[in-house]
Each structure stands twice: as C-alpha cells, then as structure tokens.
Design an enzyme around this catalytic site. Sequence first.
Site, PDB file in Angstrom:
ATOM      1  N   CYS A 133      28.932  36.563  46.137  1.00  0.00           N
ATOM      2  CA  CYS A 133      28.136  37.770  45.867  1.00  0.00           C
ATOM      3  C   CYS A 133      27.893  38.556  47.156  1.00  0.00           C
ATOM      4  CB  CYS A 133      26.846  37.370  45.170  1.00  0.00           C
ATOM      5  SG  CYS A 133      25.874  38.776  44.558  1.00  0.00           S
ATOM      6  N   ASP A 181      30.709  41.051  34.204  1.00  0.00           N
ATOM      7  CA  ASP A 181      30.160  41.261  35.547  1.00  0.00           C
ATOM      8  C   ASP A 181      29.993  42.756  35.802  1.00  0.00           C
ATOM      9  OD1 ASP A 181      29.481  41.291  38.221  1.00  0.00           O
ATOM     10  OD2 ASP A 181      30.968  39.801  38.810  1.00  0.00           O
ATOM     11  N   HIS A 213      28.414  37.138  36.176  1.00  0.00           N
ATOM     12  CA  HIS A 213      28.202  37.227  37.619  1.00  0.00           C
ATOM     13  C   HIS A 213      27.307  36.073  38.092  1.00  0.00           C
ATOM     14  CE1 HIS A 213      27.937  39.419  41.447  1.00  0.00           C
ATOM     15  NE2 HIS A 213      26.704  38.953  41.499  1.00  0.00           N
TER      16      HIS A 213
END
Length: 245
Positions: A133, A181, A213
């Site tokens: 991320c 996502d 995600h």
Amino acid sequence: MASNPPGSCCYQGVKHEGEPVGSLSTLNNFEIYTSYPANKSTEHAVLILTDVIGHRFLNAQLIADQFAANGYFVLMPDLFGGDPVPLNRSGDFDFQAWKGAHGPSTVDPIVEACVSELRNKYNSQTIGAVGYCFGAKYVIRHLHPGQGKVDVGYVAHPSFVEAEELKAIEGPLAISAAEVDQIFPAEKRHESEDILKTLGTPYQINLYSGVEHGFAVRGDPEKRVVQYAKESAFLQAVQWFKEHL
C-alpha cells in the site's frame, strides 16, 4: 497516476496471530525491525516498506519473519516518525492531513538511510524491496539498481504511485493486485501494464480474485479465498526475489 491516493481501506483489516522473532532497534533517529535467516547471512536483504499501520503492526512483523525464514535478512523501518495509523481507526480521522505530514520529503531519507545501512553495515550484496500500500510508492521511487538504491521490487495493492515514478524504474518489478480495489482499480492496473511494457525491464502483475485492497497484509485468515491469496502473494514475492536477486 498509476494508482489512486490512499483511502480509509488502507488502514482497515484483521490483526493476525503469532509471535514475532525479530527485534527492534534504532537507526539514526528512527526505529527499525530486523529479522535474520537461520544462517544469519546478510548477503541478500529484503527491505520492507509498510502500509500506514507501520512496522510495529504484528502482521507486518510476521511477514518480515517469513521473508527471513526464506533466507533473507530483513530490515523494516518506521516510516512515520512514531505516528502510524492505528488499525481500524474511527471514521473521524483526518487521513488527508496525516498524508500531508508523511510525504517523500520525510520518507525518502528514511529509505535511503536503510539502503545505506544494508550496503555498508550489513554488506548486503543485493537488496529486494517490498512495499505494501503506502510503502509501494517508495519501492518504485527507489528501484534503481546500480545507483545505491534497491535492485528488485515487489509491491502489493499499491497506492498513490505517480505514473512518472513508475516510468522511471530501472529494475525488475512484480505487483500483486486485488480484484476489488478502489485505490488500484482495473484502469490503473492497465495503465501500469502499459507503462511497464515500454520499459524493457522484467515485470509481473498477478491479479487475485475475491479479495480487496489490503489482502496481502490485513486480510481475514478465516476466509479461505483471502488466506489463499495472501499466501500466494507472499510466494509470488519470494519466487520473484529468488529469480532476480
């Protein structure tokens, strides 16, 4: 951009179970987590750049230990100056303001110090960088083999990567992407593919169905499809490093 800015999904998820085997220490003015392989070799290193929950998050430490168990010396820094985002923080959190305080001007020097430490103190001959991320942006920013940076990159569900940053990489890059996502949706994934095709460096993009995600770090292990994707994404990284490190 090659991925969208972070959102609240970047700090939501499930805390996993286990006992870390690495240790915490200090490098310059920030904390690091290190974990050694069984043979104590530091020749081949993995630098883990975390999501916004940071290096003290149990899930991240367990992942670091897994890379160590696969033969790599692992270093994972605090990217946030002691100011990570707690897991599942309440909705009144001003994420935009937090992001403004933790940008390249503060994170890049930390990454550079870690690379220097690996090269000079630990004599690491090759360095693979892992970014989850938030950390993915900095893997990509520092993926320049032969320039005192990192040799090989792997990222999972990347956030706020600029297209120009991706265009500038000079080393092999693998990506683990989630089917659902909003940060790295299909259009951004396809944009990234189009960029990578032009660069002439090895690349790989794996898309995992049935996950969202954050699955590679914060996914719910009670959901078999999520646990499978998490395990497969980790093996993707290990195989990528085995091939290119």
